[in-house]
Design an enzyme around this catalytic site. Structure first.
Site, PDB file in Angstrom:
ATOM      1  N   SER A   1       0.858  -1.184   0.000  1.00 14.17           N
ATOM      2  CA  SER A   1       0.000   0.000   0.000  1.00 14.17           C
ATOM      3  C   SER A   1       0.891   1.231   0.000  1.00 14.17           C
ATOM      4  O   SER A   1       2.121   1.125   0.055  1.00 14.17           O
ATOM      5  CB  SER A   1      -0.906  -0.003   1.222  1.00 14.17           C
ATOM      6  OG  SER A   1      -0.115   0.206   2.366  1.00 14.17           O
ATOM      7  N   LYS A   2       0.244   2.381  -0.039  1.00 16.07           N
ATOM      8  CA  LYS A   2       0.997   3.632  -0.174  1.00 16.07           C
ATOM      9  C   LYS A   2       2.039   3.840   0.915  1.00 16.07           C
ATOM     10  O   LYS A   2       3.026   4.531   0.710  1.00 16.07           O
ATOM     11  CB  LYS A   2       0.037   4.812  -0.211  1.00 16.07           C
ATOM     12  CG  LYS A   2      -0.684   4.871  -1.545  1.00 16.07           C
ATOM     13  CD  LYS A   2      -1.033   6.286  -1.924  1.00 16.07           C
ATOM     14  CE  LYS A   2      -1.494   6.348  -3.365  1.00 16.07           C
ATOM     15  NZ  LYS A   2      -2.843   6.805  -3.544  1.00 16.07           N
ATOM     16  N   ARG A   3       1.791   3.255   2.095  1.00 21.44           N
ATOM     17  CA  ARG A   3       2.776   3.514   3.158  1.00 21.44           C
ATOM     18  C   ARG A   3       4.117   2.823   2.894  1.00 21.44           C
ATOM     19  O   ARG A   3       5.115   3.118   3.537  1.00 21.44           O
ATOM     20  CB  ARG A   3       2.214   3.156   4.530  1.00 21.44           C
ATOM     21  CG  ARG A   3       2.105   1.704   4.786  1.00 21.44           C
ATOM     22  CD  ARG A   3       1.189   1.454   5.963  1.00 21.44           C
ATOM     23  NE  ARG A   3       0.813   0.071   5.990  1.00 21.44           N
ATOM     24  CZ  ARG A   3       1.386  -0.806   6.766  1.00 21.44           C
ATOM     25  NH1 ARG A   3       2.354  -0.449   7.573  1.00 21.44           N
ATOM     26  NH2 ARG A   3       0.989  -2.068   6.733  1.00 21.44           N
TER      27      ARG A   3
END
Ligand code: GLU
Length: 492
Positions: free
Chosen positions: A261-263
């Site tokens: 995911s974006k993290r």
């Protein structure tokens, strides 16, 4: 049988690397077998529709080098290729199943369904699906409801007991108990198909033989199969792909792996491109997320991917998206570039620093082995435009045996030599020979003279290239100006 695969994205405005891998594997499966690769836009869920998202899909595929043979923009014999343009196709199929007793009209109101759900939750029931209230309505009741104009959905009658098994090329045989299968809705109250129904009708009517998609669809596949069976159609070959994971560090400093995911970093194709990753490198990298060629080669052109790709070698264990590895691969692609290609990417940075074309060859030689992304060029060449009052301690360097004192002496002695070199001799070889001659004459190591001159000229410790290269890049005038400035600073 000619293989036909399809990429069926929903236009949600963003191309996650997972979706792109799906597209790539569909493309490779088709191309490897001289089959056909179809692009279909699945936009039945208008709530999720994002303006401009279809362009993102086209632009991504184009830049990634994944070309479709049929699709909304180029047509084909099985169109239309956008679901919202196919709405009239679905209803007759649902009605056919009613006629054959394999589907039924469900007149339950939203309120009733909510109540069924509530009661099921209150009773602690595992399955909180539809209670099949309308499955066995009498013909009289059905007629009555229709005459009253009560809105209805069409549901498929699914088996109440037993189990369903299907084969997936990656995950093997998957079995699920039939009681887990809800009587799925095929057509909604407004006559629109549900996503699952449209997906199956489209795949069949478009002659799709191989379905490649993310493993999140493994559990809904028995429902798709129930439809193929109800219609008496051949079930396609399924290739579900493992999850792509990302690595991060938790609060206790431990490495944890979770769904990408974006993290973890950028997950969108264009985000990665904007960060300086080359489309070919991204494609090469994601091709290896869950698949490897038999010789374990890592750098593969699209041509080679097409030749080597085989469904049997897809792994079911989740793969980790390793940004460092992608970066390395990007660097390998840069190293392998022709001069023209390298320049086409680097020129925007050269122009920023107003570098003349006679220095392009030298820059290519210096930068190619040193960068993993073109965006790094800006930082590497920054010293050309910026010369700030740097810490004099930069002159101190153990390995070169350089100290403030030796630097002062070296600069004082070498500056007149540099000043005597005219513009026409201001090149790498000539400058280099002057340094070597000086060091030989003085019986000192080359580094003792080259270190302080380079620091004085560049004003930073790290430069792409050594002393002579830095002087060439700066040009005679600017080099002498800077070295004179440094000289006076050292003399204070
Ligand atoms: N439209 C679906 C998605 O974007 C694709 C499902 C499928 O490939 O069957 O996830």
């Amino acid at each position: 049988m000619k293989i036909r695969t399809r990429f069926a994205p929903s236009p949600t405005g963003f191309m996650h690397v997972g979706n792109l891998r799906t597209a790539l594997y569909e493309y490779l499966t088709a191309r490897h077998a001289n089959g056909t690769f179809v692009l279909r836009i699945e936009d039945t869920d208008q709530e999720r529709y994002v303006e401009g998202a279809i362009d993102v899909i086209y632009d991504t595929l184009k830049l990634a080098g994944i070309s479709h043979d049929e699709g909304p923009d180029i047509g084909g014999d099985f169109g239309p290729y956008v679901q919202s343009e196919r709405l009239s196709i679905y209803k007759p199929y649902a009605e056919k199943l009613i006629e054959e007793g394999k589907a039924y009209r469900c007149f339950c109101s939203k309120e009733r369904l909510a109540k069924v759900r509530e009661d099921a939750i209150a009773n602690g029931q595992d399955s909180i699906g539809y209670d099949r209230h309308c499955r066995d309505l009498s013909q009289v009741e059905i007629e009555k409801n229709l005459n009253y104009g009560i809105p209805y959905v069409i549901r498929q009658k699914l088996p109440l007991s037993g189990e369903t098994t299907y084969h997936d090329c990656v995950y093997g045989d998957i079995t699920i108990p039939n009681e887990d299968l809800d009587d799925q809705i095929l057509l909604k109250v407004d006559g629109f198909p549900t996503y699952n129904f449209a997906n199956v009708i489209d795949d069949h009517t478009m002659g799709i033989t191989h379905i490649v998609r993310g493993c999140e669809y493994l559990s809904s596949t028995p429902k798709y199969n129930a439809l193929y069976e109800a219609f008496g159609w051949d079930i396609p070959t399924y290739i579900h792909l493992p999850l792509i994971m990302g690595k991060s560090i938790d609060e206790e400093g431990k490495e944890v792996v979770s769904k990408l995911s974006k993290r973890h970093g950028s997950t969108g194709f264009f985000d990665l491109v904007n960060e300086g990753y080359l489309p070919q490198a991204i494609i090469n990298y994601i091709a290896l997320l869950g698949w490897a060629p038999s010789d374990n080669k890592e750098i593969l052109t699209m041509e080679e991917l097409i030749n080597d790709f085989n469904i049997e070698s897809i792994s079911k264990s989740p793969s980790v998206f390793d940004y460092d590895k992608l970066l390395w691969m990007n660097g390998e692609y840069i190293k392998a570039m022709s001069s023209d290609e390298f320049l086409s990417y680097a020129k925007v940075y050269y122009d920023k620093f107003a570098i003349s074309s006679c220095k392009y060859d030298l820059l290519e030689e210096l930068l190619k082995p040193r960068i993993t992304k073109f965006t790094e060029i800006e930082e590497k060449l920054e010293f050309l435009a910026k010369y700030e009052e740097f810490e004099l301690s930069l002159f101190e360097h153990k390995k070169s045996k350089s100290t403030l004192e030796t630097s002062k002496q070296m600069i004082n002695e070498f500056l007149p030599i540099l000043e005597s070199i005219d513009e026409s001799n201001w090149n790498r070889d000539y400058l280099g020979s002057k340094f070597v001659d000086f060091a030989t004459e003085k019986e000192i190591k080359n580094a003792l003279i080259m270190w302080p001159i380079r620091i004085a000229a560049a004003g930073v410790a790290v430069t792409p290239g050594g002393c002579s290269e830095v002087l060439v890049l700066l040009g005679r005038e600017e080099s002498l100006r800077r070295i004179n400035l440094a000289k006076s600073r050292l003399e204070i």
